[in-house]
Design a protein around this motif. Structure first.
Motif, short mmCIF file in Angstrom:
data_model
loop_
_atom_site.label_atom_id
_atom_site.label_comp_id
_atom_site.label_asym_id
_atom_site.label_seq_id
_atom_site.Cartn_x
_atom_site.Cartn_y
_atom_site.Cartn_z
N HIS A 190 0.68 -1.33 0.31
CA HIS A 190 0.29 -0.14 0.36
C HIS A 190 0.80 1.70 0.38
N ASN A 191 0.44 2.24 -0.21
CA ASN A 191 1.57 3.41 -0.88
C ASN A 191 0.85 4.56 0.51
N ARG A 192 2.05 4.89 1.11
CA ARG A 192 2.05 5.15 2.69
C ARG A 192 1.68 6.92 2.11
N LEU A 193 2.08 7.10 1.26
CA LEU A 193 1.96 9.01 0.98
C LEU A 193 0.82 8.97 0.73
N VAL A 194 -0.29 7.70 0.53
CA VAL A 194 -1.10 7.78 -0.04
C VAL A 194 -1.97 8.02 1.15
N LYS A 195 -3.56 8.72 1.48
CA LYS A 195 -4.39 9.03 2.65
C LYS A 195 -4.87 7.85 2.65
N ASN A 196 -5.02 6.33 3.36
CA ASN A 196 -6.02 5.50 3.02
C ASN A 196 -6.29 5.24 4.37
N GLY A 197 -7.34 3.99 4.39
CA GLY A 197 -8.27 3.67 5.72
C GLY A 197 -6.89 3.16 6.25
N LYS A 198 -5.76 2.06 5.74
CA LYS A 198 -4.80 0.87 6.05
C LYS A 198 -4.11 1.19 6.99
N THR A 199 -3.64 2.38 6.71
CA THR A 199 -2.13 2.71 7.46
C THR A 199 -2.77 4.04 7.89
N PRO A 200 -1.77 4.72 9.24
CA PRO A 200 -2.02 6.36 9.90
C PRO A 200 -1.88 6.97 8.87
N PRO A 201 -2.79 8.23 8.43
CA PRO A 201 -1.85 9.12 7.28
C PRO A 201 -0.32 9.96 7.95
N LEU A 202 0.31 9.65 7.13
CA LEU A 202 1.40 10.51 7.10
C LEU A 202 1.45 11.81 7.28
N ARG A 203 1.67 12.88 8.63
CA ARG A 203 1.64 14.61 8.64
C ARG A 203 2.22 14.98 7.21
N ASP A 204 1.57 16.49 6.88
CA ASP A 204 1.71 16.67 6.14
C ASP A 204 3.03 17.20 5.95
N TRP A 205 4.25 17.53 6.56
CA TRP A 205 5.34 17.79 6.90
C TRP A 205 6.78 16.62 6.35
N GLN A 206 5.64 15.05 6.27
CA GLN A 206 6.78 14.46 6.63
C GLN A 206 6.03 14.10 5.40
N ALA A 207 5.03 13.85 4.58
CA ALA A 207 5.26 13.61 3.06
C ALA A 207 5.63 14.87 2.59
N ARG A 208 5.71 15.90 2.80
CA ARG A 208 6.60 17.19 1.81
C ARG A 208 8.26 17.07 2.08
N CYS A 209 8.69 16.80 3.07
CA CYS A 209 9.96 16.24 3.37
C CYS A 209 10.19 14.97 2.44
N ILE A 210 9.43 13.89 2.65
CA ILE A 210 9.94 12.51 2.01
C ILE A 210 9.55 12.52 -0.29
N GLU A 211 9.33 13.62 -0.43
CA GLU A 211 8.96 13.77 -2.04
C GLU A 211 9.95 14.56 -1.67
N THR A 212 10.09 15.71 -1.25
CA THR A 212 12.00 16.86 -1.78
C THR A 212 13.05 15.55 -1.51
N ALA A 213 13.24 14.47 -0.65
CA ALA A 213 13.87 13.73 -0.82
C ALA A 213 14.04 13.22 -1.79
N LEU A 214 13.86 12.61 -2.31
CA LEU A 214 13.46 11.68 -3.73
C LEU A 214 13.71 12.20 -4.91
N GLN A 215 13.22 13.52 -4.44
CA GLN A 215 13.79 14.29 -5.65
C GLN A 215 15.54 14.73 -5.87
N VAL A 216 15.79 14.82 -4.64
CA VAL A 216 17.28 15.05 -4.15
C VAL A 216 18.41 14.09 -4.97
#
Length: 510
Positions: free
Chosen positions: A6-32
């Motif tokens: 499952h994709n933890r970067l996408v909000k769904n009922g299976k896993t606790p959602p990431l906080r907004d800053w956590q998702a943004r940090c992950i996306e930044t790191a993946l790009q860098v």
């Protein structure tokens, strides 16, 4: 490439959602992160959730085929154990260094002795090395980052491993060192020393993080609590120095702790152990915790002591007053298991020295009593970080109690200057004698003193064991005349007496 359940970067009922800053940090790191830019620093305020962010980032890098294994490094076995549990929950694979595992987790202390084993791990595949609380490693680098000198043991081990890993992820809420040295593997830029405004990090180099999540943002996002700082002072202090061959005994009056601390024979370390000051500070902190527990019966407090003996004495004192306590230090068997149980228990206080100063996740802590002898901004912020992590939308405030000290006050001001615009104004209040006026979120702190002692009973106690009490004229005359009581300790450098004229300075955002 690993299969995505499952994709933890996408909000769904299976896993606790990431906080907004956590998702943004992950996306930044993946790009860098790439072979030309292999190092990434996440600077996020203590209590924001860096561990979960790093675990999901590692999962994403595995899923897209960038890495095969994870090497996690942390400062203590408690933090390493918490990290292992978090990574194993996210990756659904063990991290214990076995051939079929997703990697391993070790302490910085063990790094030097396990270098050969870890290098063999790195030869099994492409590795993401995560070094948590990265300020523990030190080096001296040029502004261009090309020359490295002055490595401490951990910094040297990191550089030895760096050539064997593909990417590195540094995590810290306080990414600077009090000795002015730089952190290895990270990018610094030269800057004007005059613009540093007394900051604790290196005055001529500025660290360039890959992502920053400040306390201001964390409070706005309701991730962290708003702190209030309480500083204990005294209006009438009497100090008697013992006679020496070079000078006679001397008696002086002081009207504040900062004034007293200017005396060369009164170190701050002696004040955090003074019976009268400890009694009063604990009295205020336990009152505040009692108020928070009316709203949340699981709320707890933390006392950071100067050493193990100091922590044991404080725990015994709180026990005698009827408080439920948990004493944790490195010499106790099962100390790390005690920390894990404390979060699920109902004990009111946990007392420790260094084991809870950074990285430990105990979000039910709402009050901290700072009685450590360490006075660095990094340590102070790490201690505050233990009580600012929110559990829900109802616990938006926390309290830190400390002695009035100019350096600690400066650190407290800097913390509050980092708050959101709506809370950026700092309000000073001082209360003496009667209880302070209640805030909307806090109960007045009781300023009552211990029961009265007869002067003769008071004088029979050793000076360092006397409770706070109004200094009588007879006592002042006796001390000035150098006629000690029957149980005076001649080995003490000085006798310090505090009156009942205690003062509490409160620094809080408006």
């Amino acid at each position: 490439m690993r299969h995505r359940s499952h994709n933890r970067l996408v909000k769904n009922g299976k896993t606790p959602p990431l906080r907004d800053w956590q998702a943004r940090c992950i996306e930044t790191a993946l790009q860098v992160l790439n072979d030309d830019s292999p190092h990434f620093l996440c600077q996020a305020t203590p209590g924001a959730g860096k561990m979960l962010m790093s675990a999901v980032l590692a999962e994403e890098l595995m899923l897209n085929g960038s890495i095969d294994l994870i090497l996690y490094l942390g400062p203590t076995s408690t933090i390493v154990q918490q990290a292992r549990q978090q990574f194993e929950r996210v990756l659904e694979r063990p991290l214990r260094g076995q051939a079929s595992d997703a990697g391993t987790c070790v302490t910085y202390q063990a790094l030097h002795h396990r270098l050969d084993t870890l290098k063999q791990l790195c030869q099994r595949g492409r590795v993401l090395m995560i070094w948590d609380e990265s300020h523990h490693a030190a080096s001296q680098t040029s502004a261009e980052g090309t020359h490295v000198t002055g490595l401490n043991q951990w910094g040297n081990a990191l550089l030895s491993l760096e050539q064997y890993v593909r990417f590195t992820l540094a995590l810290s809420g306080t990414p600077w060192r009090t000795d002015g040295s730089c952190l290895p593997l990270l990018h610094y830029q030269a800057h004007d020393a005059a613009s540093s405004s007394g900051a604790a990090h290196s005055p001529d180099r500025r660290l360039v993080p890959g992502f920053v999540y400040s306390l201001r943002e964390a409070i706005d996002d309701q991730v962290c609590r708003i702190p209030t700082m309480h500083m204990l002072d005294n209006r009438e202090i009497l100090l008697r120095t013992h006679a020496t061959p070079a000078q006679p005994s001397n008696t002086k009056r002081y009207t504040s702790l900062p004034a007293l601390l200017r005396h060369p024979q009164v170190p701050y370390t002696s004040l955090v152990r003074h019976d009268g000051l400890v009694t009063q500070l604990l009295h205020q902190a336990t009152d505040q915790l009692a108020w928070w527990r009316r709203e949340d019966p699981t709320a707890a407090g933390l006392v950071i002591a100067a050493d193990i003996a100091h922590a044991s004495a404080i725990a015994e004192r709180l026990d005698q007053q009827g408080h439920t306590t948990c004493l944790v230090h490195s010499q106790l068997p099962g100390a790390h298991e005690m920390l894990a149980r404390f979060q699920q228990a109902s004990a009111q206080w946990i007392i420790s020295v260094n084991m809870i100063s950074e990285g430990v996740d105990l979000p039910r802590l709402r009050v901290c009593c700072y009685l450590s002898h360490i006075k660095t901004e990094q340590y102070f912020r790490q201690a505050l970080g233990r009580i600012i992590r929110r559990q829900n939308h109802l616990d938006g405030h926390c309290d830190l109690f400390m002695l009035q000290d100019p350096l600690l006050e400066r650190y407290a001001q800097r913390v509050l200057e980092d708050l959101p615009e709506s809370h950026s104004r700092i309000q000073y209040s001082s209360f003496a004698g009667s209880a302070p006026k209640a805030l909307p979120h806090a109960r007045p702190l009781r300023q009552g003193a211990p029961p009265e002692l007869e002067t003769q009973d008071y004088a029979r106690l050793p000076p360092h064991r006397r409770p706070p009490g109004k200094l009588t004229d007879a006592m002042i005359t006796r001390l000035a005349a150098d006629t000690p009581g029957p149980y005076s300790d001649r080995d003490l450098i000085a006798e310090i007496h505090f009156s009942r004229e205690y003062l509490t300075h409160v620094i809080r955002p408006t």
